[in-house]
Scaffold this motif. Structure first.
Motif, short mmCIF file in Angstrom:
data_model
loop_
_atom_site.label_atom_id
_atom_site.label_comp_id
_atom_site.label_asym_id
_atom_site.label_seq_id
_atom_site.Cartn_x
_atom_site.Cartn_y
_atom_site.Cartn_z
N ARG A 242 0.83 -1.20 0.00
CA ARG A 242 0.00 0.00 0.00
C ARG A 242 0.86 1.25 0.00
O ARG A 242 2.09 1.19 0.13
N VAL A 243 0.19 2.40 -0.11
CA VAL A 243 0.84 3.71 -0.09
C VAL A 243 0.24 4.54 1.04
O VAL A 243 -0.98 4.58 1.20
N LEU A 244 1.11 5.19 1.80
CA LEU A 244 0.69 6.14 2.83
C LEU A 244 1.15 7.53 2.39
O LEU A 244 2.35 7.77 2.23
N ILE A 245 0.20 8.43 2.19
CA ILE A 245 0.52 9.81 1.78
C ILE A 245 0.55 10.69 3.03
O ILE A 245 -0.40 10.70 3.81
N VAL A 246 1.63 11.44 3.19
CA VAL A 246 1.81 12.31 4.35
C VAL A 246 1.81 13.75 3.85
O VAL A 246 2.63 14.12 3.00
N ARG A 247 0.89 14.57 4.38
CA ARG A 247 0.76 15.96 3.94
C ARG A 247 1.06 16.91 5.10
O ARG A 247 0.16 17.37 5.79
N PRO A 248 2.33 17.23 5.31
CA PRO A 248 2.66 18.20 6.36
C PRO A 248 2.48 19.63 5.86
O PRO A 248 2.53 19.90 4.65
N GLY A 249 2.28 20.53 6.82
CA GLY A 249 2.35 21.95 6.50
C GLY A 249 3.78 22.43 6.63
O GLY A 249 4.72 21.70 6.30
#
Length: 256
Positions: A186-193
């Motif tokens: 699977r893929v885990l997308i991480v969206r930090p500011g």
């Protein structure tokens, strides 16, 4: 290979000099990972990679391997992934953390530099991401952790070269995750500011900042819970839901 309770045992960090990527790798080591590959350009003779390896050993890693990796050489990426698997076995977590933030004014002054930075922040991830996905699919398990950014959720005029590259990366990661559905990988997308690091030192601080350690904690939690996307901090999910709805004339007037 993951242990009986699903903890990560091996880590491949693509972008071994990334402060956020290294913080995530260190968190996974503290949680039980024991074999790590640090992949970066010139990794074998890099003092920075040597320091990173010592940091991971101090956290509990038993084996840390430097591996040369150049985002600008897509023809080498399949071999890099294969070599990493030879060094540590099955890849439980692959952290995709390389890229170039750069400066918007510099990009506009030098279009060739802008294109080079955009390639490092997007197209290099396509080739290595597909190579990782093939390996994880063959294993039947493993997670590709993609460090995206809220900059790609809605691109601002203040950093539209970087933001557009992150938008492409985020879209690619979503599609790749869908393609892997049902394979065990699977893929885990991480969206930090905004995260204060060496790379972002020239950028004015933004609201709702996060530390590299907070991003690392979100990565660990996302791996543990099977999340597809995590925002850091979490409130940014609601903030950008509202920002997506802003009319374009208002969006243009946001501070640079």
């Amino acid at each position: 290979m993951r242990d009986a309770v699903g903890a990560v045992g091996t880590v491949l960090l693509l972008g071994g000099r990334s402060e956020i990527g290294l913080a995530a790798a260190e968190r996974l080591v503290r949680d039980g990972a024991r074999r790590v590959v640090l992949a970066a350009r010139g990794a074998g003779g890099s003092a920075a990679i040597g320091d990173a390896a010592e940091r991971l050993r101090a956290a509990g890693a038993e084996h840390v391997h430097p591996l040369d990796f150049d985002a600008a050489r897509p023809e080498s990426h399949t071999a890099v992934v294969a070599t990493a698997a030879e060094l540590v076995g099955d890849l439980d977590a692959v952290i995709d953390a390389f890229g170039v933030l750069g400066d918007q004014e510099a990009f506009e002054d030098d279009p060739a530099y802008a294109a080079e930075a955009a390639a490092a922040t997007y197209t290099g991830h396509v080739s290595v991401g597909l190579a990782v996905a093939r390996r994880l699919r063959e294993q039947g398990h493993g997670t590709l952790v993609v460090l995206s950014s809220v900059a790609g959720v809605r691109v601002r005029r203040a950093n539209f070269v970087y933001g557009s590259a992150k938008a492409g990366l985020d879209g690619f990661a979503q599609g790749l995750g869908d393609a892997l559905h049902g394979t065990g990988a699977r893929v885990l997308i991480v969206r930090p500011g905004y995260v204060p690091t060496r790379m972002s030192a020239h950028v004015p601080a933004a609201p709702f900042p996060a530390t590299a350690e907070q991003v690392a904690g979100a990565v660990a939690e996302g791996l543990r819970t099977g999340a597809e996307t995590v925002w850091v901090p979490r409130r940014l999910r609601l903030v950008f839901a509202a920002m997506r709805a802003l009319p374009r004339p208002l969006w243009r007037r946001l501070p640079r």
